[in-house]
Design a protein around this motif. Structure first.
Motif, PDB file in Angstrom:
ATOM      1  N   SER A   9       0.830  -1.206   0.000  1.00 49.02           N
ATOM      2  CA  SER A   9       0.000   0.000   0.000  1.00 49.02           C
ATOM      3  C   SER A   9       0.865   1.257   0.000  1.00 49.02           C
ATOM      4  O   SER A   9       0.440   2.316  -0.468  1.00 49.02           O
ATOM      5  CB  SER A   9      -0.935   0.002   1.213  1.00 49.02           C
ATOM      6  OG  SER A   9      -0.212   0.201   2.420  1.00 49.02           O
ATOM      7  N   ILE A  10       2.093   1.154   0.517  1.00 46.79           N
ATOM      8  CA  ILE A  10       3.009   2.297   0.585  1.00 46.79           C
ATOM      9  C   ILE A  10       3.857   2.395  -0.684  1.00 46.79           C
ATOM     10  O   ILE A  10       3.995   3.473  -1.285  1.00 46.79           O
ATOM     11  CB  ILE A  10       3.925   2.189   1.817  1.00 46.79           C
ATOM     12  CG1 ILE A  10       3.094   2.259   3.104  1.00 46.79           C
ATOM     13  CG2 ILE A  10       4.980   3.301   1.812  1.00 46.79           C
ATOM     14  CD1 ILE A  10       3.890   1.944   4.361  1.00 46.79           C
ATOM     15  N   PHE A  11       4.431   1.265  -1.104  1.00 49.18           N
ATOM     16  CA  PHE A  11       5.407   1.274  -2.199  1.00 49.18           C
ATOM     17  C   PHE A  11       4.852   0.743  -3.520  1.00 49.18           C
ATOM     18  O   PHE A  11       5.520   0.841  -4.545  1.00 49.18           O
ATOM     19  CB  PHE A  11       6.643   0.455  -1.809  1.00 49.18           C
ATOM     20  CG  PHE A  11       7.372   1.001  -0.611  1.00 49.18           C
ATOM     21  CD1 PHE A  11       8.147   2.148  -0.716  1.00 49.18           C
ATOM     22  CD2 PHE A  11       7.263   0.393   0.621  1.00 49.18           C
ATOM     23  CE1 PHE A  11       8.815   2.661   0.385  1.00 49.18           C
ATOM     24  CE2 PHE A  11       7.928   0.893   1.734  1.00 49.18           C
ATOM     25  CZ  PHE A  11       8.709   2.032   1.614  1.00 49.18           C
ATOM     26  N   GLY A  12       3.644   0.179  -3.487  1.00 53.27           N
ATOM     27  CA  GLY A  12       3.045  -0.325  -4.711  1.00 53.27           C
ATOM     28  C   GLY A  12       3.425  -1.769  -5.005  1.00 53.27           C
ATOM     29  O   GLY A  12       4.295  -2.358  -4.348  1.00 53.27           O
ATOM     30  N   ASP A  13       2.785  -2.356  -6.009  1.00 56.46           N
ATOM     31  CA  ASP A  13       3.050  -3.737  -6.376  1.00 56.46           C
ATOM     32  C   ASP A  13       4.319  -3.862  -7.225  1.00 56.46           C
ATOM     33  O   ASP A  13       4.870  -4.954  -7.361  1.00 56.46           O
ATOM     34  CB  ASP A  13       1.846  -4.301  -7.154  1.00 56.46           C
ATOM     35  CG  ASP A  13       1.829  -5.811  -7.165  1.00 56.46           C
ATOM     36  OD1 ASP A  13       2.070  -6.422  -6.097  1.00 56.46           O
ATOM     37  OD2 ASP A  13       1.580  -6.392  -8.240  1.00 56.46           O
TER      38      ASP A  13
END
Length: 227
Positions: free
Chosen positions: A65-69
């Motif tokens: 949720s912070i750094f993305g997939d």
């Protein structure tokens, strides 16, 4: 157990199993595991990592949720201050997935700011690094350590069957040598390239206390001098 109904369709059992499968990218999971180990490594070396408790407890969904997939390696870098000397810092950088050549390495190091405040730099590699890039590192004025990301997916110091480790201060080392009337070269050896020595960033001459506990005997303490 959920069964197939008369229409040939499955009910909620399949959905339950699907919910247990990680639908995120392998890339983000690898970054999550490696960065978690890196945070613990810096903490165990005596550096103060910002929000360390939150970093250590962060779940994979929270990480995504912070750094993305598909995390941007630039956003994953870490800077930590030495607890005993807050003005001294360590910088950890996640490199791109391409092979690291001389030009790449020069570019990575040229972007490092405030070099005078750094004790050392850690580069997390995701591919091979050729000899020309290594030469650039060897000539860099600050000590640079390299770790392959695959070597950081697990913290090798936290296995429940493994011993505990403690780095002796210079004063503690002198006290140990005087107690047994020996020189450091007479202590059992550990090479500077040993995985444990690399985890703690140990250098030649430093002494590591190794504490074995559990089993049928009381705790056993031994020492290793870095060679």
């Amino acid at each position: 157990m959920e069964m197939e109904d008369n229409t040939g369709e499955f009910d909620g059992g399949a959905e339950c199993i699907a919910s247990m499968v990680d639908s995120g990218s392998v890339e983000s999971r690898r970054y999550y595991m490696a960065r978690g180990t890196l945070v613990e490594m810096l903490r165990d070396r005596g550096y103060v990592v910002p929000n360390v408790e939150a970093e250590v407890r962060r779940s994979l969904p929270e990480f995504r949720s912070i750094f993305g997939d598909k995390p941007d390696p630039e956003r994953l870098r870490l800077v930590a201050c030495r607890a005993s000397a807050p003005s001294r810092k360590i910088l950890a950088i996640f490199c791109e997935t391409v092979e690291i050549r001389k030009k790449n390495m020069v570019g990575i190091l040229s972007q490092i700011m405030n070099k005078e405040q750094l004790d050392r730099v850690i580069l997390v590699l995701q591919s091979k690094m050729n000899s020309h890039a290594q030469k650039v590192l060897d000539e860099y004025p600050i000590k640079v350590e390299t770790f392959q990301i695959t070597g950081l997916l697990v913290n090798i110091t936290t296995h429940f069957l493994g011993p505990k480790y403690m780095i002796l201060t210079p004063m503690e080392k002198d006290k140990l040598l005087k107690k047994y009337s020996i020189k450091d070269k007479q202590l059992p050896k550990m090479t500077e390239n040993d995985a444990i020595a690399r985890y703690y960033g140990l250098e030649k001459g430093q002494v590591l206390m190794v504490i074995y506990s559990g089993g049928l005997t009381d705790s056993v303490v031994t020492y290793r001098c870095i060679q």
